[in-house]
Design a protein around this motif. Structure first.
Motif, short mmCIF file in Angstrom:
data_model
loop_
_atom_site.label_atom_id
_atom_site.label_comp_id
_atom_site.label_asym_id
_atom_site.label_seq_id
_atom_site.Cartn_x
_atom_site.Cartn_y
_atom_site.Cartn_z
N THR A 1 0.72 -1.14 0.02
CA THR A 1 0.19 0.23 -0.14
C THR A 1 0.80 1.38 0.08
O THR A 1 0.36 2.46 0.07
N ALA A 2 2.15 1.33 -0.23
CA ALA A 2 3.12 2.14 -0.17
C ALA A 2 2.57 3.33 -1.32
O ALA A 2 2.57 4.57 -1.16
N LYS A 3 2.41 2.74 -2.69
CA LYS A 3 2.01 3.61 -3.69
C LYS A 3 0.82 4.46 -3.18
O LYS A 3 0.33 5.64 -3.54
N ARG A 4 -0.27 3.94 -2.56
CA ARG A 4 -1.66 4.51 -2.15
C ARG A 4 -1.24 5.64 -1.04
O ARG A 4 -1.48 6.83 -1.33
N ASP A 5 -0.36 5.40 -0.26
CA ASP A 5 0.07 6.42 0.98
C ASP A 5 0.97 7.66 0.09
O ASP A 5 0.74 8.63 0.52
N ALA A 6 1.97 7.16 -0.66
CA ALA A 6 2.57 8.36 -1.33
C ALA A 6 1.83 9.15 -2.02
O ALA A 6 1.81 10.41 -2.19
N GLU A 7 0.69 8.66 -2.95
CA GLU A 7 -0.38 9.43 -3.35
C GLU A 7 -1.16 10.30 -2.61
O GLU A 7 -1.32 11.72 -2.75
N LEU A 8 -1.55 9.93 -1.51
CA LEU A 8 -2.10 10.81 -0.20
C LEU A 8 -1.28 12.02 -0.04
O LEU A 8 -1.43 12.96 0.37
N VAL A 9 -0.06 11.35 0.28
CA VAL A 9 1.00 12.57 0.74
C VAL A 9 1.11 13.67 -0.41
O VAL A 9 0.99 14.76 -0.07
N ARG A 10 1.23 13.03 -1.50
CA ARG A 10 1.15 14.27 -2.95
C ARG A 10 0.04 15.07 -2.93
O ARG A 10 -0.22 16.22 -3.24
N GLU A 11 -1.13 14.36 -2.76
CA GLU A 11 -2.66 14.96 -2.74
C GLU A 11 -2.65 16.16 -2.13
O GLU A 11 -3.08 17.10 -1.99
N LEU A 12 -1.94 15.88 -0.70
CA LEU A 12 -2.06 16.92 0.62
C LEU A 12 -1.00 17.88 0.55
O LEU A 12 -0.96 18.78 0.97
N GLY A 13 -0.12 17.72 -0.55
CA GLY A 13 0.92 18.71 -0.65
C GLY A 13 2.04 18.77 0.47
O GLY A 13 2.59 19.35 0.57
N LEU A 14 2.37 17.71 1.06
CA LEU A 14 2.97 17.18 2.01
C LEU A 14 4.56 16.92 1.64
O LEU A 14 4.74 16.58 0.62
N ASN A 15 5.36 17.04 2.63
CA ASN A 15 6.90 16.89 2.58
C ASN A 15 6.98 15.59 3.61
O ASN A 15 7.14 15.79 4.62
N LEU A 16 7.15 14.39 3.01
CA LEU A 16 7.18 13.24 3.85
C LEU A 16 8.74 13.14 4.44
O LEU A 16 9.51 12.89 3.69
N LEU A 17 9.05 13.48 5.54
CA LEU A 17 10.44 13.53 6.06
C LEU A 17 10.82 12.25 6.70
O LEU A 17 11.94 11.94 6.39
N TYR A 18 9.86 11.36 7.29
CA TYR A 18 10.27 10.00 7.77
C TYR A 18 9.27 9.03 7.53
O TYR A 18 8.02 9.19 7.59
N ALA A 19 9.85 7.87 7.19
CA ALA A 19 8.76 6.73 7.13
C ALA A 19 9.40 5.80 8.35
O ALA A 19 10.39 5.29 8.20
N ALA A 20 8.66 5.79 9.40
CA ALA A 20 9.26 5.38 10.74
C ALA A 20 8.29 3.96 11.10
O ALA A 20 7.39 3.89 10.88
N ASN A 21 9.16 2.98 11.33
CA ASN A 21 8.61 1.53 11.72
C ASN A 21 8.68 1.38 13.15
O ASN A 21 9.67 1.76 13.96
N THR A 22 7.65 1.03 13.93
CA THR A 22 7.50 0.65 15.27
C THR A 22 8.47 -0.42 15.59
O THR A 22 9.11 -0.62 16.81
N HIS A 23 8.82 -1.42 14.93
CA HIS A 23 9.59 -2.51 14.97
C HIS A 23 9.91 -3.49 13.45
O HIS A 23 9.40 -2.88 12.68
N CYS A 24 10.61 -4.25 13.69
CA CYS A 24 10.74 -5.23 12.54
C CYS A 24 9.84 -6.44 12.50
O CYS A 24 9.65 -7.23 13.11
N HIS A 25 8.79 -5.93 11.57
CA HIS A 25 7.59 -6.69 11.58
C HIS A 25 7.85 -8.09 10.75
O HIS A 25 8.58 -8.21 9.96
#
Length: 251
Positions: free
Chosen positions: A54-78
Motif C-alpha cells: 500500500t506504499a503507492k497509495r500512501d505516497a499518492e495521499l502525501v502528494r494530494e495533500l501537498g506534504l513533504n514526507l520526512l520520515y517513514a518510521a517503523n515501530t519494529h521489525c515486522h
C-alpha cells in the motif's frame, strides 16, 4: 470502549494547531494500520508503519495533500508484512527510513529511547517498549495526547512473545512502565487490529485489557500457552525488514 472503523471519527486538532490528525490507512491482508501525521503549516509529515503493498497509495495521499514526507518510521521489525519504506523512498525523494537501533535492522536513521522525530511544530518521542521484539518502539506525540504502540499494546490485547527475541515478562514491564504511565486520556493507536477497532485510550487498556490487567506471573503463563501459528509471511518479511528501507524496493 475501543472504537470501530464504522463508529469512530478522529478528534479535532488541538486549539490553534495546524496539523492533520492521524488518518488510519488500512492494509487488509496483515490487518496493519499505517498512520500519517503532518504539520499543515510547514507541510512536514511522518508516516508510521507503512506496508509495501500500500506504499503507492500512501505516497499518492502525501502528494494530494501537498506534504513533504520526512520520515517513514517503523515501530519494529515486522514479521507479517514487508515494510513500505524502501518503495516510499524511491517515490518520495527526501524521505528517510527510521527504526530502533536495538532491532538489528538497517535504516537511514537508527533511534533509541528519548529520540524525537520532529515535523514542523510537532514531534514524536520514541519510547523503548521491547518484549514483542527487542527493537519495539512506541511513538508518543509531544503533547502526550496520542501514542502509536506498534505490536506492544493492541486494543484489548498485545503482540505475541514466542519469536523474534520475544519475552512475556519484558513486554509486561514495557507496557506498564512506558505506556500505562501516560495520561489516561492519551489515545492508543496500535499497528494492527483484527476485529475492526481503530483506537483506544490508556485508561481503557489499563483497566480493561484482559491480558495486561493480570499479574505479571499470570500474563507470562497465558502468553506461553497461546500456541499460535507462525505468521504466513515471516520467512521473507523478516529478512526484508532487516534491510528496513535500504533494500531494493523492486525486489
Amino acid at each position: 470502549m475501543g472504537r470501530t472503523q464504522e463508529s469512530w471519527l478522529p478528534p479535532p486538532p488541538p486549539a490553534g494547531a495546524h496539523w492533520i490528525s492521524p488518518p488510519q490507512l488500512f492494509e487488509p491482508v496483515s490487518c496493519t494500520y499505517t498512520y500519517l501525521l503532518a504539520d499543515l503549516k510547514t507541510k512536514e509529515a511522518v508516516l508510521i508503519d507503512p506496508v509495501l503493498e500500500t506504499a503507492k497509495r500512501d505516497a499518492e495521499l502525501v502528494r494530494e495533500l501537498g506534504l513533504n514526507l520526512l520520515y517513514a518510521a517503523n515501530t519494529h521489525c515486522h514479521a507479517d508484512h514487508i515494510t513500505g519504506t524502501g518503495l516510499l523512498k524511491k517515490i518520495l525523494p527526501g524521505c528517510r527510513s527510521v527504526i530502533s537501533r536495538d532491532s538489528g535492522a538497517l535504516a537511514d536513521i537508527l533511534i533509541r529511547e528519548g529520540h524525537a522525530l520532529e515535523f514542523g511544530a510537532f514531534a514524536l518521542e520514541a519510547r523503548s517498549t521491547p518484549g514483542h521484539t527487542d527493537g519495539c518502539l512506541t511513538y508518543v506525540l509531544s503533547d502526550r495526547t496520542m501514542a502509536f504502540t506498534g505490536d506492544a499494546l493492541l486494543i484489548r490485547g498485545c503482540g505475541r512473545t514466542d519469536f523474534q527475541q520475544g519475552s512475556s515478562e519484558t513486554l509486561y514491564r514495557s507496557v506498564h512502565e512506558k505506556i500505562f504511565t501516560l495520561p489516561g486520556e492519551c489515545l492508543i493507536y496500535p499497528a494492527h487490529d483484527y476485529t475492526g477497532q481503530t483506537v483506544s485510550t490508556v485508561d481503557e487498556e489499563r483497566t480493561l485489557n484482559p491480558r495486561l490487567t493480570q499479574s505479571c506471573e499470570a500474563f507470562v503463563q497465558l502468553m506461553n500457552n497461546l500456541n499460535l501459528p507462525q505468521p504466513q509471511q515471516i520467512d521473507f518479511a523478516v529478512p526484508a525488514n532487516l534491510k528496513c528501507g535500504i533494500q531494493d524496493a523492486a525486489t
